[in-house]
Structure formats: structure tokens, C-alpha cells
Motif scaffolding. Structure first.
Motif, mmCIF file in Angstrom:
data_model
loop_
_atom_site.group_PDB
_atom_site.id
_atom_site.type_symbol
_atom_site.label_atom_id
_atom_site.label_comp_id
_atom_site.label_asym_id
_atom_site.label_seq_id
_atom_site.Cartn_x
_atom_site.Cartn_y
_atom_site.Cartn_z
ATOM 1 N N GLN A 146 0.827 -1.195 0.000
ATOM 2 C CA GLN A 146 0.000 0.000 0.000
ATOM 3 C C GLN A 146 0.868 1.255 0.000
ATOM 4 O OE1 GLN A 146 -2.765 -0.135 3.268
ATOM 5 N NE2 GLN A 146 -3.789 -1.969 2.524
ATOM 6 N N ARG A 147 0.275 2.352 -0.449
ATOM 7 C CA ARG A 147 0.975 3.623 -0.414
ATOM 8 C C ARG A 147 1.207 4.035 1.039
ATOM 9 N NH1 ARG A 147 -1.094 8.418 -4.263
ATOM 10 N NH2 ARG A 147 -0.860 6.627 -5.677
ATOM 11 N N GLU A 148 2.402 4.524 1.330
ATOM 12 C CA GLU A 148 2.755 4.901 2.682
ATOM 13 C C GLU A 148 3.379 6.283 2.716
ATOM 14 O OE1 GLU A 148 5.720 2.335 4.359
ATOM 15 O OE2 GLU A 148 7.065 2.512 2.631
ATOM 16 N N LEU A 149 3.221 6.935 3.851
ATOM 17 C CA LEU A 149 3.811 8.252 4.052
ATOM 18 C C LEU A 149 5.317 8.135 4.193
ATOM 19 C CD1 LEU A 149 2.525 11.108 6.265
ATOM 20 C CD2 LEU A 149 4.861 10.306 6.570
ATOM 21 N N VAL A 150 6.033 9.045 3.551
ATOM 22 C CA VAL A 150 7.483 9.118 3.670
ATOM 23 C C VAL A 150 7.883 10.328 4.504
ATOM 24 C CG1 VAL A 150 9.668 9.361 2.438
ATOM 25 C CG2 VAL A 150 7.842 7.929 1.484
ATOM 26 N N ALA A 151 7.412 11.505 4.113
ATOM 27 C CA ALA A 151 7.766 12.731 4.811
ATOM 28 C C ALA A 151 6.721 13.795 4.531
ATOM 29 C CB ALA A 151 9.150 13.235 4.389
ATOM 30 N N ASP A 205 9.540 6.315 10.259
ATOM 31 C CA ASP A 205 10.679 5.756 10.983
ATOM 32 C C ASP A 205 11.696 5.109 10.041
ATOM 33 O OD1 ASP A 205 8.767 4.614 13.891
ATOM 34 O OD2 ASP A 205 9.609 6.570 13.392
ATOM 35 N N SER A 206 11.225 4.538 8.960
ATOM 36 C CA SER A 206 12.099 3.825 8.046
ATOM 37 C C SER A 206 13.048 4.733 7.271
ATOM 38 C CB SER A 206 11.275 2.990 7.068
ATOM 39 O OG SER A 206 10.411 3.817 6.311
ATOM 40 N N GLY A 221 16.519 10.233 9.343
ATOM 41 C CA GLY A 221 17.969 10.259 9.376
ATOM 42 C C GLY A 221 18.615 10.050 8.033
ATOM 43 N N ARG A 222 17.846 9.594 7.045
ATOM 44 C CA ARG A 222 18.373 9.377 5.700
ATOM 45 C C ARG A 222 17.747 10.314 4.670
ATOM 46 N NH1 ARG A 222 17.366 4.788 3.108
ATOM 47 N NH2 ARG A 222 15.417 4.359 4.243
ATOM 48 N N PHE A 223 16.472 10.644 4.859
ATOM 49 C CA PHE A 223 15.746 11.494 3.913
ATOM 50 C C PHE A 223 15.507 12.870 4.529
ATOM 51 C CE2 PHE A 223 13.306 7.972 1.402
ATOM 52 C CZ PHE A 223 14.498 7.308 1.190
#
Length: 116
Positions: free
Chosen positions: A44-49, A62-63, A66-68
Motif C-alpha cells: 500500500q501507499r505509505e507516508l514518507v515525509a 521511521d524507516s 535520518g536518511r531522507f
């Protein structure tokens, strides 16, 4: 009334970086929350930022924390997603989203593939 166009996706090696751009155009007068989402094959589509349209109050999954990094260039009416230390788990179609007066607008998506 608002159009969003993503760009910057492509194929990258694990550990590499990409910067996605989302250019907004049309009847823009009161944009509020903006963000990036992604959808991997079979998921499913998920929130990134997400962030407010002025660049404040950022939020990250959470995934990717620190990287994005999500940011915005007001003069260019463009929102960015800087993605570092990419791994295969980041492979997905990435979508830009903006909200104006309670109406949500989505871009067409840009493919990001992380593979050796």
C-alpha cells in the motif's frame, strides 16, 4: 486547479543518493501541508515525509528518518526529497502531495529503483 509534477527518480546503487523534485503550478494561493508518499510493488501507499508549506514542522516515517530530508524552495514553488543511503527497501514509486483549502492534489509519481 493545482498540478504537481515529480522528477528526479531513476536507478541507483545501494548506498547511493537521489534528489526528487515536485514542481507545483496552477491556482496556488493557500497551500498547507505538503509531503511525499511511496508505493512499492505489492504494498500500500505509505507516508514518507511531510511538512508545512513554509518548510516548518517536518515529519518522517521511521524507516527513512535520518536518511531522507524534505525541503521547499518557495520562489520555485518546488518541494524536494533528498534521499541518502538508499537501499533496496526504498524501491517504489514516489508521489508528491499538496493540500489547499482541504483539497488534496497528487503528482503522477516518479520511479525510484535501488539495485546493484
Amino acid at each position: 486547479q493545482v498540478q504537481l509534477v515529480e522528477s528526479g527518480g531513476g536507478l541507483v546503487q545501494p548506498g547511493g543518493s537521489l534528489r526528487l523534485s515536485c514542481a507545483a503550478s496552477g491556482s496556488i494561493f493557500a497551500l498547507n501541508v505538503m509531503g511525499w508518499y511511496r508505493q512499492a510493488p505489492g504494498k500500500q501507499r505509505e507516508l514518507v515525509a511531510t511538512m508545512l508549506s513554509d518548510g516548518s514542522t517536518t515529519n518522517y516515517a521511521d524507516s527513512v528518518k535520518g536518511r531522507f530530508t524534505i525541503s521547499r524552495d518557495s520562489a520555485k514553488r518546488t518541494v524536494y526529497l533528498q534521499m541518502n543511503s538508499l537501499g533496496p527497501e526504498d524501491t517504489a514509486v514516489y508521489y508528491c502531495r499538496a493540500r489547499q483549502l482541504g483539497v488534496e492534489y497528487w503528482g503522477q509519481g516518479t520511479q525510484v529503483t535501488v539495485s546493484s
